[in-house]
Every structure is written in C-alpha cells, then in structure tokens.
Design an enzyme around this catalytic site. Structure first.
Site, PDB file in Angstrom:
ATOM      1  N   SER A 145     -11.244  -8.543   6.089  1.00  0.00           N
ATOM      2  CA  SER A 145      -9.798  -8.374   6.159  1.00  0.00           C
ATOM      3  C   SER A 145      -9.205  -9.376   7.166  1.00  0.00           C
ATOM      4  CB  SER A 145      -9.485  -6.920   6.524  1.00  0.00           C
ATOM      5  OG  SER A 145      -8.121  -6.649   6.434  1.00  0.00           O
ATOM      6  N   ASP A 312      -7.336  -4.817  -5.048  1.00  0.00           N
ATOM      7  CA  ASP A 312      -6.772  -5.108  -3.731  1.00  0.00           C
ATOM      8  C   ASP A 312      -5.401  -5.768  -3.899  1.00  0.00           C
ATOM      9  OD1 ASP A 312      -6.198  -5.916  -1.129  1.00  0.00           O
ATOM     10  OD2 ASP A 312      -8.248  -6.566  -0.702  1.00  0.00           O
ATOM     11  N   HIS A 345      -8.030  -2.343  -1.100  1.00  0.00           N
ATOM     12  CA  HIS A 345      -8.422  -3.135   0.066  1.00  0.00           C
ATOM     13  C   HIS A 345      -9.429  -2.407   0.958  1.00  0.00           C
ATOM     14  CE1 HIS A 345      -8.268  -6.163   3.118  1.00  0.00           C
ATOM     15  NE2 HIS A 345      -7.885  -5.284   4.031  1.00  0.00           N
TER      16      HIS A 345
END
Length: 374
Positions: A145, A312, A345
């Site tokens: 991330s 995502d 995500h």
C-alpha cells in the site's frame, strides 16, 4: 509483555524533501531472524499508513502483529531463513518521530510545525535503519500500500541497495479517486471543532472527524462485492437501532461504527493528516521528466513480483500493471500476479490464503538461486 521495538537515531539534522529538517529524530523498527555472515539475507518490509513496526509476534512481544500470518518461522516471509526488518514510518506515532513527538527546540509537541512530510523522507529514514545494521544490499524489499510507494522511492534514491522487490497493492502515483477520498478524510478531521488547528488533547479530541475518516477508509479498502456478500440490506434488530432521527438502521452502518470506534484513539490525527498527504504527493513521474514509465525505468533491481487485486478501487490493477511494465523495461525479471480476491485493497491483510503462496514462492526461489553481486 516485553517490547521488541528498537530505535535508530537519525542523522541530525535530517533534511526533508520539501524543505526543513529534523533534529534529534529517530525511527522505530523491529527485526526477526538472524543476519547471516555475508549480510545478504535481509528483507525489509515497509508498511501502509497506520501499522506499527510490529509485523509479527516474537519472544519479546508475543502479541499478534499486523501481518501475523505472513511472517514468522516457516511462513511466507520465513524468519528461519530471512533476517526480516519492519520500520515504522517517519511521521507516524508508533515510535517514530512525527507531529505527535516533542520538538526538542520547544519541548512541546510539533503538531503542525512538523516539516512537510514526503514518502521520500519515509524511505530515507528506513534506509538509515538498514545501513545502521551493516547491510549494503537488501535481498528483498517488500512494500504494501503506502509502503509500496515508499519502496519505489527507496529504490530510486538508493540505487544498488536492493536486489529484488515485492510490490503489494500499491501505485507509482496516486490516482484522482484515491486523492479525492484521502482529501475527504483529511477534511473530516480538520472540520471537527476539537481538532482546533492541530491543538487537541485527550479531553478535547477530534473523535468525530477521525471516526468519519476511518469509515471512509474502510469503505474504500473493501469492495462492493464484499459489502453485498456480507451485509446485503440486512437491518439491525430494533433494540440495536439508535433512537434518534436518521440513526443507524442497517448492519453495514453498525459494522463501520465498530471499526471506527476501535481505530479513533489508536492513531494520532495530525500524524494521519501528514501521512495521508504524503501519499497524495508521491509521484514517480517526478523522476522521469513527467513520465511514470521513465521514472520506473530508473530503478535498477534484478527481479520483482508485482501483486494486485482486481477489486482494489484505491490502487487499481492497472496501476500494478504499470509498475510491472516499468520494472521490466528497466531490465528486471518481473512476475505479475493478479488476484481475484473480493476483499479489495485490504486483501493483502486478510486474504493470506492467496497472498502467502505468491510471496513465499517468490522468496523461496530467490533463496534457491542467489544472484552474483554487482
């Protein structure tokens, strides 16, 4: 319970990318496993926005870490084989110097006097930790991330310091959708009257702003598919509903409220603002004359695995493809893994069943076939 956290004093002054410098700053980190005699079995993990350096449990701190099922003896990041390092981002409040820390010049918390933070600063602070351990080249750098963006900065700013890279659910630059969401999260915090231009305390704390910011985050970390599957339109039982106009009525609302409540007082609002904005600012195209591909082509590593997930919406699969193509164009041998997890995500944190074989397989192949040093 003991504390496995260690600290590195950063060079003083520590210059920041966007101007200003830190004096007497430090970063928190943890390590697992043993560094071998050649010092070539080190794996560095850079985290998302909110985690601490406690990636997985250890003897000194047996509490579960944020990637508990991914790292440890015999796991994908096998600490019997690798010397694993996890660094808490500069600017965070989990042991590293950030807006919540005391400014040595005043003895008061920095708050908004903390210099503007860039992910390049996060990368340079992490590199200082690695260098302090006597490691000149990482066997592998793993970035998740926000940490994936910090990892790209790390490899650009410190050429030759990384042999292989695992890029997990990240981006070479923030897309407008991700910027828009983070901008709203920051606005929710800033509009809370208790935020008070960054001057708050336990008695007057921006709970509502942080709660809304967290709910927005949780909504975007998962996918519509998962929300439908878990909650549909199920309503709360009458006794669970709020007795007020427009109060919570659906199960999904109650779920978000629980998430927010657990998060609100565990992360400093000013640190959240700084790291969130640093994520928006990061753009690898700055290193490639305005081109993402040219920026990525400046990264010199031997091999990489780029992992993304089709659901995502914050860091879409197309951005993972961009990273894979760019690293390949730079001469790396690249494996691209597109997963179909419904978890969006957050999949890298919860869908260990699919992420673990990919990450573990790549690291096993890396260990089995050591490349000659450059």
């Amino acid at each position: 319970m003991g504390d496995a956290r260690r600290y590195l004093d950063l060079p003083s002054p520590f210059p920041m990318k966007r101007g200003g410098e830190l004096h007497g700053a430090h970063v928190a980190y943890e390590t697992w496993g043993t560094l071998n005699a050649a010092r070539d079995n080190a794996v560095l993990v850079l985290t998302g926005l909110s985690p601490s350096a406690h990636m997985t449990s250890c003897d000194e701190d047996p509490s579960p870490g944020w990637w508990q099922d991914m790292a440890g003896p015999g796991k994908a990041i096998d600490t019997d084989r690798w010397f694993a390092i996890c660094v808490n981002s500069l600017g965070s409040d989990k042991g590293s110097t950030g807006p919540a820390s005391l400014d040595p010049a005043t003895g008061e918390p920095y708050r908004l006097s903390f210099p503007e933070l860039a992910l390049e600063d996060v990368a340079n602070a992490a590199h200082a930790v690695v260098a302090s351990l006597g490691i000149t080249q990482l066997a592998c750098l793993i970035g998740c991330s926000m940490g994936g963006m910090s990892a790209l900065a790390y490899m650009l700013l410190h050429p030759g310091s990384v042999r292989a890279h695992i890029s997990v659910d990240t981006a070479p630059q923030a897309q407008p959708f991700a910027i828009a969401i983070r901008s709203l999260q920051r606005e929710a915090i800033r509009l809370d009257r208790h935020w008070n231009e960054g001057v708050y305390d336990d008695a007057n704390y921006p709970d509502i702003g942080m709660s809304i910011a967290r709910k927005l985050g949780v909504i975007t970390y998962r996918s519509a598919m998962e929300w439908n599957g878990r909650f549909a339109r199920i309503r709360l039982d009458p006794e669970q509903r709020e007795d007020e106009p427009f109060g919570r009525e659906f199960q999904v609302e109650s779920y978000l409220e629980g998430h927010a409540r657990r998060f609100v007082r565990t992360f400093d609002p000013n640190c959240y603002l700084y790291l969130s904005r640093a994520s928006d600012w990061f753009d690898i195209a700055e290193y490639g004359h305005g081109s993402v591909q040219e920026g990525l082509k400046r990264i010199c590593i031997e091999q990489a695995m780029v992992i993304g997930v089709s659901t995502d919406i914050l860091f879409p699969l197309q951005q993972q493809e961009q990273i894979a193509e760019g690293l390949q164009a730079a001469g790396a041998k690249v494996e691209f893994v597109a997963l179909d997890s419904p978890q969006g995500h957050d999949a890298f944190l919860v869908d260990i069943e699919h992420y673990s074989p990919a990450i573990g397989g790549f690291l096993n192949r890396l260990a089995a076939a050591p490349s000659p040093r450059w």
